[in-house]
Scaffold this motif. Sequence first.
Motif, PDB file in Angstrom:
ATOM      1  N   TYR A   7      35.742  38.455  29.616  1.00  0.00           N
ATOM      2  CA  TYR A   7      35.640  37.968  30.993  1.00  0.00           C
ATOM      3  C   TYR A   7      37.021  37.682  31.576  1.00  0.00           C
ATOM      4  CZ  TYR A   7      30.619  37.862  30.569  1.00  0.00           C
ATOM      5  OH  TYR A   7      29.303  38.241  30.414  1.00  0.00           O
ATOM      6  N   ARG A   8      37.860  37.003  30.800  1.00  0.00           N
ATOM      7  CA  ARG A   8      39.215  36.659  31.250  1.00  0.00           C
ATOM      8  C   ARG A   8      40.020  37.918  31.585  1.00  0.00           C
ATOM      9  NH1 ARG A   8      39.845  33.129  27.372  1.00  0.00           N
ATOM     10  NH2 ARG A   8      40.820  34.501  25.874  1.00  0.00           N
ATOM     11  N   LEU A  20      38.721  39.730  34.755  1.00  0.00           N
ATOM     12  CA  LEU A  20      39.130  39.039  35.982  1.00  0.00           C
ATOM     13  C   LEU A  20      40.613  39.276  36.282  1.00  0.00           C
ATOM     14  CD1 LEU A  20      37.125  35.746  35.476  1.00  0.00           C
ATOM     15  CD2 LEU A  20      36.813  37.386  37.364  1.00  0.00           C
ATOM     16  N   LYS A  21      41.438  39.292  35.249  1.00  0.00           N
ATOM     17  CA  LYS A  21      42.875  39.548  35.446  1.00  0.00           C
ATOM     18  C   LYS A  21      43.107  40.939  36.022  1.00  0.00           C
ATOM     19  CE  LYS A  21      44.606  36.462  31.866  1.00  0.00           C
ATOM     20  NZ  LYS A  21      45.147  36.363  30.511  1.00  0.00           N
ATOM     21  N   GLU A  79      42.071  40.944  39.637  1.00  0.00           N
ATOM     22  CA  GLU A  79      43.086  40.222  40.407  1.00  0.00           C
ATOM     23  C   GLU A  79      44.334  41.088  40.606  1.00  0.00           C
ATOM     24  OE1 GLU A  79      44.568  37.290  42.660  1.00  0.00           O
ATOM     25  OE2 GLU A  79      42.640  37.077  41.675  1.00  0.00           O
ATOM     26  N   GLU A 123      34.010  30.517  31.187  1.00  0.00           N
ATOM     27  CA  GLU A 123      35.287  31.249  31.267  1.00  0.00           C
ATOM     28  C   GLU A 123      35.606  31.655  32.699  1.00  0.00           C
ATOM     29  OE1 GLU A 123      38.748  32.031  29.739  1.00  0.00           O
ATOM     30  OE2 GLU A 123      37.131  31.274  28.475  1.00  0.00           O
ATOM     31  N   LYS A 127      36.679  28.520  34.577  1.00  0.00           N
ATOM     32  CA  LYS A 127      38.025  28.149  34.157  1.00  0.00           C
ATOM     33  C   LYS A 127      39.065  29.048  34.832  1.00  0.00           C
ATOM     34  CE  LYS A 127      38.552  27.691  29.711  1.00  0.00           C
ATOM     35  NZ  LYS A 127      38.875  27.944  28.292  1.00  0.00           N
ATOM     36  N   TYR A 128      38.773  30.329  34.920  1.00  0.00           N
ATOM     37  CA  TYR A 128      39.706  31.271  35.544  1.00  0.00           C
ATOM     38  C   TYR A 128      39.998  30.870  36.996  1.00  0.00           C
ATOM     39  CZ  TYR A 128      41.885  35.478  37.281  1.00  0.00           C
ATOM     40  OH  TYR A 128      42.780  36.357  37.857  1.00  0.00           O
ATOM     41  N   GLN A 176      42.061  27.727  37.340  1.00  0.00           N
ATOM     42  CA  GLN A 176      43.462  27.951  36.975  1.00  0.00           C
ATOM     43  C   GLN A 176      44.171  28.954  37.885  1.00  0.00           C
ATOM     44  OE1 GLN A 176      43.151  29.111  32.846  1.00  0.00           O
ATOM     45  NE2 GLN A 176      42.861  27.000  32.170  1.00  0.00           N
ATOM     46  N   THR A 177      43.414  29.681  38.706  1.00  0.00           N
ATOM     47  CA  THR A 177      43.993  30.697  39.589  1.00  0.00           C
ATOM     48  C   THR A 177      43.579  30.383  41.029  1.00  0.00           C
ATOM     49  OG1 THR A 177      43.589  32.251  37.763  1.00  0.00           O
ATOM     50  CG2 THR A 177      44.292  33.215  39.850  1.00  0.00           C
ATOM     51  N   THR A 192      43.507  33.223  44.148  1.00  0.00           N
ATOM     52  CA  THR A 192      42.881  34.494  43.785  1.00  0.00           C
ATOM     53  C   THR A 192      42.419  35.282  45.015  1.00  0.00           C
ATOM     54  OG1 THR A 192      41.143  35.519  42.463  1.00  0.00           O
ATOM     55  CG2 THR A 192      40.596  33.427  43.520  1.00  0.00           C
TER      56      THR A 192
END
Length: 180
Positions: A104-105, A108-109, A112, A143, A146-147, A150-151, A154
């Motif tokens: 998932y992380r 998403l990166k 982004e 997750e 959290k993303y 922390q972002t 976005t």
Amino acid sequence: MRIKNTELRCENGDITKVKTDVIVNAANSSLLGGGGVDGAIHRTGGPLILDECRKIVDRQGSCPVGEAVITTGGKLPAKFVIHTVGPVWSYGKNNEEEKLRKCYRNSLKIAEDKQLESIAFSNISTGTYGFPKETAGRAALDEVKKYFIQTPDTTIREVVFVCLDDENFEIYEELLESEK
């Protein structure tokens, strides 16, 4: 549910019909298509997806568990497909939950980095790979939340968890509702 400027929701249906900028495929490490959602995405999206997957494999080899790559969406309503390789459930003996979170992380990166605004996730690893659906749903939602915490800046404004079966849909609905 909303986290900052991003809406999180779930829907019951077929991810190959979802109109988001990108969909996330629960791929196998070969990236060459397979059964389930992976096979449906390759069949519906057409040969362009497979061609790009082959180029990625030629360049880097297979895709390790937890990692992700992006290709065109081909004939899909989505412009792109992120292919991520989820873990096979081994009763929690091989750090499967952290590997799933990494899927998932990393997805998403990539979204982004491409400055995409909407992303749809399939229920990674809960089919043939045998990951318990509730554990997977909790890890996915945690997750993703959290993303976005922390972002804060976005580009992603919408996250859709697309559930192929009723059980996953009910789990995600309940999880999202309990977060409100």
